[in-house]
Design a protein around this motif. Structure first.
Motif, PDB file in Angstrom:
ATOM      1  N   HIS A 188       0.824  -1.203   0.000  1.00  0.00           N
ATOM      2  CA  HIS A 188       0.000   0.000   0.000  1.00  0.00           C
ATOM      3  C   HIS A 188       0.862   1.259   0.000  1.00  0.00           C
ATOM      4  CE1 HIS A 188      -3.087  -2.926   1.256  1.00  0.00           C
ATOM      5  NE2 HIS A 188      -3.934  -2.083   0.726  1.00  0.00           N
ATOM      6  N   LEU A 189       2.014   1.215   0.668  1.00  0.00           N
ATOM      7  CA  LEU A 189       2.928   2.355   0.614  1.00  0.00           C
ATOM      8  C   LEU A 189       3.393   2.619  -0.819  1.00  0.00           C
ATOM      9  CD1 LEU A 189       5.234   1.768   3.720  1.00  0.00           C
ATOM     10  CD2 LEU A 189       3.693   3.680   3.368  1.00  0.00           C
ATOM     11  N   TRP A 190       3.750   1.561  -1.518  1.00  0.00           N
ATOM     12  CA  TRP A 190       4.211   1.712  -2.902  1.00  0.00           C
ATOM     13  C   TRP A 190       3.088   2.195  -3.808  1.00  0.00           C
ATOM     14  CZ3 TRP A 190       8.705   2.317  -4.968  1.00  0.00           C
ATOM     15  CH2 TRP A 190       8.898   2.123  -6.345  1.00  0.00           C
ATOM     16  N   ARG A 191       1.884   1.697  -3.574  1.00  0.00           N
ATOM     17  CA  ARG A 191       0.752   2.153  -4.389  1.00  0.00           C
ATOM     18  C   ARG A 191       0.442   3.621  -4.114  1.00  0.00           C
ATOM     19  NH1 ARG A 191      -4.957  -0.907  -4.033  1.00  0.00           N
ATOM     20  NH2 ARG A 191      -5.001   0.201  -2.048  1.00  0.00           N
ATOM     21  N   ASN A 192       0.522   4.056  -2.847  1.00  0.00           N
ATOM     22  CA  ASN A 192       0.317   5.466  -2.534  1.00  0.00           C
ATOM     23  C   ASN A 192       1.363   6.336  -3.218  1.00  0.00           C
ATOM     24  OD1 ASN A 192      -0.580   4.614   0.881  1.00  0.00           O
ATOM     25  ND2 ASN A 192      -1.882   4.813  -0.924  1.00  0.00           N
ATOM     26  N   LEU A 193       2.616   5.889  -3.185  1.00  0.00           N
ATOM     27  CA  LEU A 193       3.670   6.646  -3.864  1.00  0.00           C
ATOM     28  C   LEU A 193       3.402   6.701  -5.357  1.00  0.00           C
ATOM     29  CD1 LEU A 193       6.396   8.104  -3.847  1.00  0.00           C
ATOM     30  CD2 LEU A 193       7.507   5.861  -4.018  1.00  0.00           C
TER      31      LEU A 193
END
Length: 483
Positions: A188-193
């Motif tokens: 989810h962190l990577w998707r937010n970025l």
């Protein structure tokens, strides 16, 4: 045992259906006893003995047969018909609902939390997964903080909670298990970025548009002989002006206390448009998307240029040809694009292809060694054209290294570097990280994976489809947990 025998009330034959053998139905006849209950405090006057592993109270089918028919509804009915068992789908639903639920007094050491849709866009639930075993242990109604907090209070012992970036789960975990470590999921962190990277690319899309522009013409080829203003420049100027005016009008009406519905009526705009303008923090956030967006005609412009050079100039004919190539726009768009060509003495050259925003975003998010030779050249060309995208690529590379190697102590340095860059979208991402910094640092340090939780969410979706809409929470919970 002697006391039990002395309390026998009567005996009778009980018939229990079992799985067929050789296509023939099987009925087990049991000789069972009734007993009188001599305990005055007990509400039962008489009770019947059960054969362990074979019969249960108020059941006309054997325990192994009930296990075989655990698929509720039509799927279970089809399986039963192949096995030679006569049972209806509603009966199976009733049997599954009557199964005893799991008794669990302690929580898992590492708990995964995520939401799933009971009715997409309207009704949601929460799935709790044991990260060590990968199995779902409970389903909760809603995706708010209080149901999760209450479950954690009723099931103490959780040491770590893996979750996405949802604020409700963060608050519920903090309230229900204050001593547990919260771990933000790396996916989810990577998707937010990635979402913020796409916004930055859209904001600077004009930087990687090759020159000359598609619909421009050399000044010497114009009918008047003076400098030409391109259609794209005129359209972009009008779009910027209109976006600024609408944003100012919407924000003024919001400050006056008007509702979204009232603003829609006053400005004669669609509700989605008004909501987008009302939620934008600044007008630059809207301009990045408005100026950087592509249109339906972009993929077909080289073909139109080629056909124009072949003296095919009828807009209706060209529209039919590109419609056969899956063009979904209108004929008026084609006419507007071809209008400047009619004032030129010579046909314009075919325009070079402009990469789409999602494609450029993919170049920045993927490993360079996983790109083809052509994509690597385009990626390098894009970075050389725009200093902002070049710095953005470095930020993405550093964050990806943290996700792979998991040095969570470097997060503060990355946040300071990103905030020093003059890119508002990266600033927004950094602000969100700082609000949840402890969980993000744990996610970039600890080895827990959220994949088991996402796998259970996919399994819930498959079970819902099997149930043809009969997926109320009580029945869905039994099928997910007892499977």
């Amino acid at each position: 045992m002697r006391d039990v025998v002395e309390r026998v009330h009567s005996r009778y034959e009980r018939r229990v259906s079992d799985a067929p053998v050789g296509g023939q139905p099987v009925t087990i006849v049991l000789a069972v006893r009734r007993f009188d209950c001599r305990n005055s405090d007990c509400g039962a006057v008489r009770f019947v003995e059960q054969v362990e592993g074979l019969s249960e109270r108020c059941r006309r089918r054997s325990v192994p047969l009930l296990d075989a028919l655990a698929q509720a509804g039509r799927a279970g009915a089809r399986l039963a018909s192949h096995l030679g068992i006569k049972v209806g789908r509603t009966t199976l639903l009733r049997l599954v609902r009557a199964l005893p639920g799991p008794e669990r007094t302690e929580a898992s050491t590492v708990l995964g939390v995520d939401d799933f849709a009971l009715r997409k866009g309207n009704v949601y639930g929460t799935v709790l997964v044991d990260i060590d075993t990968g199995k779902a242990i409970d389903l909760l109604d809603g995706r708010e903080a209080e149901p999760l907090a209450q479950w954690l209070r009723d099931h103490p012992g959780t040491e770590a909670i893996c979750r996405d970036r949802a604020c409700a789960y963060a608050e519920g975990a903090k309230t229900g298990a204050p001593d547990a470590i919260q771990v933000a999921d790396r996916f989810h962190l990577w998707r937010n970025l990635g979402d913020y990277v796409e916004k930055v690319v859209a904001r600077h899309r004009g930087c990687f548009k090759p020159e000359p522009l598609d619909d421009s013409a050399p000044p010497a080829d114009t009918a008047e002989g003076g400098p030409a203003v391109t259609v794209s420049e005129l359209a972009q100027s009008r779009l910027v002006t209109r976006t600024r005016e609408r944003y100012a009008a919407v924000q003024d009406l919001r400050c006056q206390g008007e509702s979204l519905s009232a603003i829609c009526r006053i400005l004669a705009l669609d509700r989605k448009t008004v909501r987008r303008f009302a939620r934008a923090a600044t007008v630059d956030e809207l301009l990045g998307k408005a100026v950087g967006r592509s249109n339906l005609l972009d993929p077909f412009k080289p073909y139109l240029q080629q056909r124009w050079s072949e003296n095919v100039t009828e807009a209706s004919q060209l529209t039919k040809e590109i419609s056969a190539q899956l063009y979904e726009g209108s004929e008026q768009t084609v006419r507007r694009y071809l209008r400047p060509f009619r004032e030129m003495l010579t046909p314009p050259p075919a325009p070079p292809a402009v990469p789409k925003i999602r494609k450029v975003t993919g170049w920045l998010l993927r490993r360079p060694e996983n790109l083809g030779n052509g994509e690597q050249r385009q990626r390098a060309d894009t970075r050389s054209r725009c200093l902002h995208l070049d710095r953005l690529a470095e930020h993405v590379k550093t964050f990806a290294t943290m996700m792979v190697q998991r040095p969570g102590e470097n997060l503060g340095t990355w946040l300071s570097t990103a905030e020093s860059d003059e890119q508002p979208d990266l600033h927004s991402f950094a602000i969100g990280i700082r609000r949840d910094r402890d969980a993000v640092s744990a996610g970039l340090t600890r080895p827990y994976s959220f994949g088991k939780v996402e796998g259970n969410v996919n399994r819930i979706k498959a079970i819902k489809r099997q149930m043809y809409g009969r997926a109320k929470l009580d029945l869905l919970r039994k099928r997910v947990i007892l499977a």
